[in-house]
Write a protein that holds these residues in place. Structure first.
Motif, PDB file in Angstrom:
ATOM      1  N   LYS A 177      -9.227   5.763  -4.393  1.00 26.65           N
ATOM      2  CA  LYS A 177      -8.946   4.591  -3.568  1.00 26.65           C
ATOM      3  C   LYS A 177     -10.124   4.198  -2.669  1.00 26.65           C
ATOM      4  O   LYS A 177     -10.419   3.009  -2.550  1.00 26.65           O
ATOM      5  CB  LYS A 177      -7.671   4.799  -2.751  1.00 26.65           C
ATOM      6  N   ARG A 220       9.414  -1.450  -4.914  1.00 26.82           N
ATOM      7  CA  ARG A 220      10.076  -0.896  -6.105  1.00 26.82           C
ATOM      8  C   ARG A 220      11.540  -0.586  -5.805  1.00 26.82           C
ATOM      9  O   ARG A 220      12.409  -0.828  -6.645  1.00 26.82           O
ATOM     10  CB  ARG A 220       9.342   0.353  -6.597  1.00 26.82           C
ATOM     11  N   PHE A 248       4.453  -0.236  -1.454  1.00 26.18           N
ATOM     12  CA  PHE A 248       4.655  -0.337  -2.905  1.00 26.18           C
ATOM     13  C   PHE A 248       6.000   0.283  -3.279  1.00 26.18           C
ATOM     14  O   PHE A 248       6.795  -0.311  -4.019  1.00 26.18           O
ATOM     15  CB  PHE A 248       3.499   0.362  -3.616  1.00 26.18           C
ATOM     16  N   LEU A 306       4.771  -6.538  -6.645  1.00 25.84           N
ATOM     17  CA  LEU A 306       4.617  -5.293  -7.414  1.00 25.84           C
ATOM     18  C   LEU A 306       3.385  -5.369  -8.318  1.00 25.84           C
ATOM     19  O   LEU A 306       2.611  -4.409  -8.402  1.00 25.84           O
ATOM     20  CB  LEU A 306       5.879  -5.021  -8.238  1.00 25.84           C
ATOM     21  N   ARG A 307       3.192  -6.510  -8.962  1.00 27.81           N
ATOM     22  CA  ARG A 307       1.996  -6.716  -9.783  1.00 27.81           C
ATOM     23  C   ARG A 307       0.738  -6.583  -8.932  1.00 27.81           C
ATOM     24  O   ARG A 307      -0.228  -5.919  -9.313  1.00 27.81           O
ATOM     25  CB  ARG A 307       2.058  -8.093 -10.440  1.00 27.81           C
ATOM     26  N   GLU A 323      -1.631   2.449  -7.467  1.00 26.95           N
ATOM     27  CA  GLU A 323      -1.325   3.569  -8.362  1.00 26.95           C
ATOM     28  C   GLU A 323      -2.532   4.458  -8.646  1.00 26.95           C
ATOM     29  O   GLU A 323      -2.416   5.430  -9.382  1.00 26.95           O
ATOM     30  CB  GLU A 323      -0.746   3.036  -9.678  1.00 26.95           C
ATOM     31  N   GLN A 326      -3.161  -1.105  -1.373  1.00 25.79           N
ATOM     32  CA  GLN A 326      -3.117   0.315  -1.707  1.00 25.79           C
ATOM     33  C   GLN A 326      -2.061   1.074  -0.910  1.00 25.79           C
ATOM     34  O   GLN A 326      -1.970   2.291  -1.006  1.00 25.79           O
ATOM     35  CB  GLN A 326      -4.484   0.945  -1.473  1.00 25.79           C
ATOM     36  N   GLN A 370       0.916   2.812  -0.369  1.00 27.62           N
ATOM     37  CA  GLN A 370       1.909   3.426  -1.247  1.00 27.62           C
ATOM     38  C   GLN A 370       3.329   3.268  -0.703  1.00 27.62           C
ATOM     39  O   GLN A 370       4.267   3.046  -1.464  1.00 27.62           O
ATOM     40  CB  GLN A 370       1.586   4.908  -1.455  1.00 27.62           C
ATOM     41  N   ARG A 399      -0.094  -3.037  -8.085  1.00 31.91           N
ATOM     42  CA  ARG A 399      -0.714  -2.337  -9.225  1.00 31.91           C
ATOM     43  C   ARG A 399      -2.174  -2.762  -9.385  1.00 31.91           C
ATOM     44  O   ARG A 399      -3.061  -1.932  -9.569  1.00 31.91           O
ATOM     45  CB  ARG A 399       0.081  -2.592 -10.501  1.00 31.91           C
ATOM     46  N   LEU A 400      -2.434  -4.075  -9.299  1.00 32.07           N
ATOM     47  CA  LEU A 400      -3.802  -4.573  -9.435  1.00 32.07           C
ATOM     48  C   LEU A 400      -4.671  -4.203  -8.235  1.00 32.07           C
ATOM     49  O   LEU A 400      -5.893  -4.133  -8.351  1.00 32.07           O
ATOM     50  CB  LEU A 400      -3.797  -6.095  -9.612  1.00 32.07           C
TER      51      LEU A 400
END
Length: 183
Positions: free
Chosen positions: A153, A115, A111, A138-139, A147, A106, A108, A142-143
């Protein structure tokens, strides 16, 4: 010799194959605590590092791989050579492990770094395995709930912890029932 090696704790020796026969319940907490601290430090450094493979991805991957490798050995022993002491050590560390992976998934800032790296022109020059690792990260973000809105959260983290606990308890119940069976 790897940085994390600590004499007497086979979970912190990454120089070769796992030393399953030497791992005891007393090794679990010290190793996991140390590796969690190292992984969290790597996570903090990665948040502030430039979004490059060498400065960002590799150090974070190294720290989390050591944690994964040690925990994988503990999980394996818990599944195949369970004892009351090992079960207790496993269950004491499980919430900490679950919390770490949830925090990482989680995060951010991390993440966003992944990106940024994928969008950078040098991404196409990375080896295919490295590009795949970035795409998988990245996957996984997201999982892992990266996001999700901030207010959701904590609920996701609570669900992850409950799921890990219930899964461990289910496995223990199956093992106990198997061991108790007789004709």
């Amino acid at each position: 010799m790897p940085r994390s090696f600590q004499l007497g704790n086979p979970l912190l020796d990454f120089s070769g194959l796992p030393r399953f026969s030497e791992i005891g319940a007393g090794h679990v907490a010290p190793a996991i605590e140390r590796l969690l601290a190292e992984a969290r430090n790597a996570m903090r450094r990665a948040e502030d590092a430039p979004a490059t493979w060498d400065r960002f991805v590799q150090p974070l991957e190294d720290a989390t791989e050591r944690l994964s490798r040690a925990w994988g050995q503990v999980e394996h022993l818990h599944a195949v050579l369970d004892s009351p002491a090992l079960r207790e050590a496993y269950n004491a560390s499980l919430p900490k492990i679950t919390q770490f992976w949830t925090e990482l998934g989680q995060n951010q800032r991390l993440f966003d770094k992944y990106r940024e790296l994928k969008a950078a022109p040098e991404f196409s020059a990375l080896a295919p395995a490295r590009r795949k690792l970035v795409e998988n990260a990245l996957r996984d973000f997201r999982l892992g709930g990266a996001e999700l809105p901030a207010e959701l959260k904590p609920r996701y983290a609570a669900i992850q912890e409950e799921l890990a606990s219930l899964s461990a308890k289910f496995s223990e119940n199956v093992l106990d029932a198997t061991n108790a069976f007789s004709i």
